[in-house]
Motif scaffolding. Structure first.
Motif, PDB file in Angstrom:
ATOM      1  N   ASP A 140       0.770  -1.073  -0.112  1.00  0.00           N
ATOM      2  CA  ASP A 140       0.160  -0.069  -0.060  1.00  0.00           C
ATOM      3  C   ASP A 140       0.845   1.044  -0.161  1.00  0.00           C
ATOM      4  OD1 ASP A 140      -2.185  -1.449  -0.014  1.00  0.00           O
ATOM      5  OD2 ASP A 140      -2.855  -1.213   2.061  1.00  0.00           O
TER       6      ASP A 140
ATOM      7  N   ASP B 176       0.182   3.975   1.432  1.00  0.00           N
ATOM      8  CA  ASP B 176      -0.004   4.758   2.714  1.00  0.00           C
ATOM      9  C   ASP B 176       1.055   4.451   3.950  1.00  0.00           C
ATOM     10  OD1 ASP B 176      -0.792   2.226   3.459  1.00  0.00           O
ATOM     11  OD2 ASP B 176      -2.826   2.883   4.062  1.00  0.00           O
TER      12      ASP B 176
ATOM     13  N   ARG C  14      -1.728   5.005  10.153  1.00  0.00           N
ATOM     14  CA  ARG C  14      -2.049   5.782   9.047  1.00  0.00           C
ATOM     15  C   ARG C  14      -1.914   7.270   9.900  1.00  0.00           C
ATOM     16  NH1 ARG C  14      -3.964   6.970   4.075  1.00  0.00           N
ATOM     17  NH2 ARG C  14      -4.296   5.147   2.520  1.00  0.00           N
TER      18      ARG C  14
ATOM     19  N   GLN D  91       1.388   2.193   5.795  1.00  0.00           N
ATOM     20  CA  GLN D  91       1.107   1.190   6.661  1.00  0.00           C
ATOM     21  C   GLN D  91       1.873  -0.121   6.597  1.00  0.00           C
ATOM     22  OE1 GLN D  91      -3.508   1.549   6.556  1.00  0.00           O
ATOM     23  NE2 GLN D  91      -3.079   1.770   8.633  1.00  0.00           N
TER      24      GLN D  91
HETATM   25 MG    MG Z   1      -3.920   1.561   4.615  1.00  0.00          MG
END
Ligand code: MG
Ligand code: UDP
Length: 327
Positions: free
Chosen positions: A110, A112, A215, A114
């Protein structure tokens, strides 16, 4: 936690990794993109093999696409940006990235942050040992209680349906051999759930524990509706069992209705018409039979629809790992 790998596998599929592709879908991630690129490039440089980082912009409305384009110019040769014209969803974006990738092993993650990119070498080690799908299990998962409970239920269901034991289907930090990626690209269905699709072509799977970050900079890109849609994608990509469930339910209901009317008939003879509520129960019994038969018929239709669905998807029937004994 120990690695969850099925230990029985032949050594002939050990892989010499020359090129690693990292694929990340990006949707409105302008606050994360720069750090993501910097950390992925750092990881890529530290590997023994070559690497390419593929960022797929899923029709972001912020400056993500611009940032990716600039970075692609800066890291020429190592960073490829695939910019989709609008938002198609995470899994479609990953597919676009897979289609662009050339690596012997493709790692998805991902955007983001994470999934810490620093965990990638752990996955690659397992990949090189011959595990064609390497999953990851999030340790100390930083998500809300609701998201975690939902994941648990889904993981169970997927395990039942695919027969492949994996404990964390929600974690996109995964490594796939080229053969599995090619198999997935040969599937034509529109709604895909990549980890499940990959497992249907996997020979040796393995899971490694990885860290999971909060996040911290912004919020999840999944609205409630998108999440529900994703669950339907997941369900329908695995199985057409719900269609069959209709006929099973219908059959049971029709049987129950039939048994009930028999019972009514017998008791009516024994106790007289009064006992049976002057025929009200009989109406119910007949209703049950009809509803049951209708469901049964719908289930039958469902069987055909299921078959059409399978054929329309046109998934490859099998995938050859290797052919030996011919030039
Ligand atoms: Mg995520
Ligand atoms: N994403 C995407 N398209 C979408 C929604 C999400 O490409 O329509 C990307 C997003 O940028 C991120 C990844 O998919 O890289 C996972 O999304 P998110 O972190 O919001 O999901 P969660 O971690 O909450 O499951």
């Amino acid at each position: 936690m120990n690695d969850l790998c099925n230990s029985e596998f032949s050594r002939d599929i050990q892989l010499d990794i020359k090129l690693v592709s990292m694929v990340a879908p990006v949707y409105n991630e302008e606050v994360n993109v720069e750090e993501l690129i910097q950390r992925c490039v750092a990881v890529g440089e530290s590997l023994d093999s070559d690497y390419e980082l593929i960022l797929v912009d899923d029709g972001s409305k912020d400056h993500s696409a611009q940032l990716i384009t600039e970075a692609a110019n800066k890291h020429k040769g190592n960073l490829i940006g695939v910019l989709l014209n609008r938002n198609y969803g995470q899994h479609a974006a990953v597919m676009a990235g897979l289609a662009q990738s050339k690596g012997d092993v493709v790692v998805t993650l991902d955007a983001d942050l994470q999934n810490p990119p620093e965990e990638i070498p752990k996955l690659l080690e397992k990949s090189s040992q011959g595990f064609d799908v390497v999953g990851s299990v999030r340790q100390h998962r930083q998500d809300t209680f609701f998201r975690r409970s939902a994941s648990k239920v889904i993981n169970r269901a997927v395990q039942k349906a695919t027969g492949v034991m994996m404990s964390d289907y929600g974690c996109m930090l995964r490594a796939y051999h080229r053969s599995v990626v090619d198999a997935m690209l040969a599937c034509h269905e529109r709604s895909t759930f990549i980890p499940v699709l990959a497992n249907s072509f996997a020979r040796n799977t393995c899971e490694v524990p990885v860290a999971h970050a909060d996040r911290s900079k912004d919020e999840t890109k999944y609205s409630m509706m998108k999440l529900i849609n994703l669950q339907f994608d997941l369900l329908t990509s695995m199985t057409t069992f719900p269609l069959r469930l209709l006929s099973v339910l219908g059959g049971l209901l029709a049987l129950a209705g039939f048994a009930f009317s028999l019972l009514l008939l017998v008791t009516r003879f024994i106790y007289g018409a009064d006992w049976a509520g002057e025929g009200v129960f009989t109406v119910f019994a007949i209703l049950f039979i009809f509803i049951g038969v209708q469901l049964l018929a719908m289930g039958l239709l469902g069987e055909y629809i299921g078959r059409i669905y399978h054929d329309v998807r046109a998934r490859p029937r099998y995938f050859v790992h290797k052919v030996v004994g011919c030039e």
